[in-house]
Write a protein that holds these residues in place. Structure first.
Motif, short mmCIF file in Angstrom:
data_model
loop_
_atom_site.label_atom_id
_atom_site.label_comp_id
_atom_site.label_asym_id
_atom_site.label_seq_id
_atom_site.Cartn_x
_atom_site.Cartn_y
_atom_site.Cartn_z
N VAL A 129 8.49 2.36 1.64
CA VAL A 129 7.64 2.09 2.81
C VAL A 129 8.41 1.14 3.71
O VAL A 129 8.73 0.01 3.31
CB VAL A 129 6.29 1.48 2.39
N THR A 147 8.94 -1.68 -0.63
CA THR A 147 8.76 -2.09 0.77
C THR A 147 10.08 -2.60 1.32
O THR A 147 10.68 -3.51 0.76
CB THR A 147 7.69 -3.18 0.89
N ASP A 196 5.09 4.18 -8.77
CA ASP A 196 5.26 4.61 -7.39
C ASP A 196 6.42 3.84 -6.76
O ASP A 196 6.33 2.64 -6.53
CB ASP A 196 3.96 4.36 -6.61
N LYS A 246 3.26 -1.17 -5.49
CA LYS A 246 2.92 0.05 -4.76
C LYS A 246 4.06 0.41 -3.82
O LYS A 246 4.07 0.02 -2.65
CB LYS A 246 1.62 -0.14 -3.96
N GLY A 247 5.01 1.14 -4.32
CA GLY A 247 6.14 1.56 -3.51
C GLY A 247 7.14 0.44 -3.29
O GLY A 247 6.89 -0.74 -3.59
N GLU A 257 -2.05 -3.43 0.82
CA GLU A 257 -1.92 -2.02 0.49
C GLU A 257 -0.67 -1.74 -0.34
O GLU A 257 -0.64 -0.79 -1.11
CB GLU A 257 -1.89 -1.18 1.77
N ASN A 258 0.35 -2.56 -0.17
CA ASN A 258 1.61 -2.36 -0.89
C ASN A 258 1.89 -3.44 -1.92
O ASN A 258 2.88 -3.33 -2.65
CB ASN A 258 2.78 -2.31 0.10
N ASN A 294 0.39 -7.79 3.11
CA ASN A 294 -0.05 -6.40 3.14
C ASN A 294 -0.55 -6.01 1.75
O ASN A 294 0.24 -5.68 0.86
CB ASN A 294 1.12 -5.49 3.55
#
Length: 285
Positions: A207, A269, A203, A266-267, A180-181, A178
């Motif tokens: 998620v 997960t 961030d 990004k976050g 995006e993350n 993924n």
């Protein structure tokens, strides 16, 4: 027989000495016959004056050479002198927990006692991850995430595959990468260095991904890429797919035991495997 002799008054060493310059030839004397015998020609060359256009061209050329030198020097500095990411980087970073997501998981928390609740539950506002970053893959060890299982994530950017090594259960799971993350290797490396320099405004929003295990196990490790295949050598490998919906029976006590979490730029997960108990039963038979 006639013998010709030199005059007695003529000496052997006598030579005709002509001064280098006696008369200067005027521009009007164009015929050499008009020049007095024994005189020496003095040739004068008129100096050429450099034009303004030539001066400007030379100046522009010099400025261009200096500019190219500066640009080339900056490029060499960035490539060879300035600290760059090595071909393989290993290190660790402390990731801050997201207070909002963590507190919302507990309906009994009181906003007035948030700090006391965090101190009691987490003991530290950070969890630690160990990183190994190469040009084509990222390996992230998460040994102490709150309410999560001890695991290792491998992101293979050549095959667009993510592998999760279940260290406790001695098995592996694979699923699509993924992006995006998960930041690419160079971006993740830069972010880690910013965090080392005191930049913690990252961030950390949680998620959540609900996944289910697909059986039977994968028999050919070559299909999941060399990086993940090497880490999962000798372990059963299962494919994970996104859980769409439906009723799944599982023990509430194993909710946290079936969760893997990571921070990859990004976050945070969280991968929640809803049928981990089924895999345990499957491996017993």
């Amino acid at each position: 027989m006639t013998i010709i002799t030199k005059p007695v008054s003529e000496k052997k060493g006598d030579k005709l000495v002509v001064p280098l310059v006696r008369y200067a030839v005027s521009p009007s004397q164009t015929n050499l016959d008009e020049v007095e015998t024994g005189s020496t020609l003095s040739l004068q060359r008129r100096a050429h004056r450099v034009s303004n256009l030539t001066t400007c061209c030379l100046l522009l050329t010099a400025l261009s050479v200096v500019g190219l030198g500066i640009i080339g020097g900056s490029f060499l500095y960035d490539q060879y002198i300035k600290v760059q990411r090595p071909s393989r980087f290993t290190g660790y970073a402390q990731i801050p927990y997201n207070k909002d997501d963590m507190l919302n998981d507990d309906p009994s928390y009181n906003m007035e006692t948030t700090d006391q609740w965090l101190a009691a539950e987490f003991k530290s506002p950070y969890f630690q991850e160990e990183f190994e970053i190469d040009d084509d893959y990222e390996k992230i060890d998460v040994p102490d995430f709150k309410n999560g299982r001890n695991g290792r994530f491998i992101h293979d950017f050549n095959t667009n595959t993510t592998g999760i090594i279940d260290i406790t259960g001695n098995r592996c799971f694979v699923m699509p990468l993924n992006r995006e993350n998960v930041l690419p290797p160079k971006s993740l490396f830069d972010l880690i260095h910013k965090m080392w320099d005191g930049y913690y405004n990252v961030d950390t929003k949680v998620v959540r991904q609900t996944m289910r295990v697909v059986t039977p196990a994968i028999t050919d490790p070559k299909t999941i890429g060399s990086y993940i295949g090497r880490e999962c050598d000798g372990k059963p490998i299962y494919k994970l797919e996104t859980y769409i919906g439906g009723v799944v029976k599982r023990s509430a006590d194993l909710h946290d035991e079936a969760k893997f979490a990571q921070f990859a730029g990004k976050g945070i997960t969280e991968v929640d495997i809803i049928n981990l108990e089924d895999i345990t039963e499957y491996e017993r038979h």
